[in-house]
Design an enzyme around this catalytic site. Sequence first.
Site, PDB file in Angstrom:
ATOM      1  N   PHE A 289       9.659 -57.624 -32.499  1.00  0.00           N
ATOM      2  CA  PHE A 289       9.285 -58.471 -31.373  1.00  0.00           C
ATOM      3  C   PHE A 289       7.830 -58.297 -30.934  1.00  0.00           C
ATOM      4  CE2 PHE A 289      13.920 -57.957 -30.931  1.00  0.00           C
ATOM      5  CZ  PHE A 289      14.292 -59.291 -31.030  1.00  0.00           C
TER       6      PHE A 289
ATOM      7  N   TYR B 199       7.408 -61.192 -37.960  1.00  0.00           N
ATOM      8  CA  TYR B 199       6.853 -62.529 -37.778  1.00  0.00           C
ATOM      9  C   TYR B 199       6.147 -62.951 -39.060  1.00  0.00           C
ATOM     10  CZ  TYR B 199       7.537 -61.731 -32.740  1.00  0.00           C
ATOM     11  OH  TYR B 199       8.066 -61.476 -31.504  1.00  0.00           O
TER      12      TYR B 199
END
Length: 221
Positions: A74, A63
């Site tokens: 994730f 991210y």
Amino acid sequence: MDTLTPPTKWSHLSFFADHLPAINSALEADGRNILPPHGQVFAALDSCGPEGIRVVILGQDPYPTPGHAHGLSFSVAPEVRPLPRSLNNIYKEMVSDLGAAPLTGDLRFWAEQGVLLLNTVLTVPAGEANGHAKLGWQSLAEQVLHEVSKRPTAFVLWGKQAQALARHISEPKTGGAHLLIESAHPSPLSARRGFFGSRPFSRINTWLADQGQPQIDWTDT
């Protein structure tokens, strides 16, 4: 970013001699804020050695929002709210499949059960998704898949980028067969094209039970 050193359990892979030095040089020359923090870049591999892995879930890259990525695909730090949209969709599917989902986005408890949450690219400049896609990280994911596939394993390949690495999954040397789950990516752009309704979590647990292995507690309940 400080020089990265190979994770102990995986240091035998040729990637660390053949590719990591050039990646280290590129990271040291990159003046941007690099995510995740230095000590978490190899967190997924630090958490699971080759012999303990039962499930592999491939992601893309970390991210790009500071404070979110902590080295597992994730997964996000437990205090992150709202959840990233892909993870939110994963939890929606989990509720549909299993009736519950974790209370936070921290998936490290999956890793403790033998779930390798590996991104194909392990670093990203803050705010620049796919900004390190050409550094050469993909060779590590390829070698990890080849190593892990020596034993029957469940592989989860969401989206075309992950599915392109399926050719690096070889037949187990110990007999038996892998479970290969391929579907659309949980991203809001594609989740309705086959991710929703794919029931990956119950399918994996059914397969593990058939192997005589403990099932994964996906929801921490």
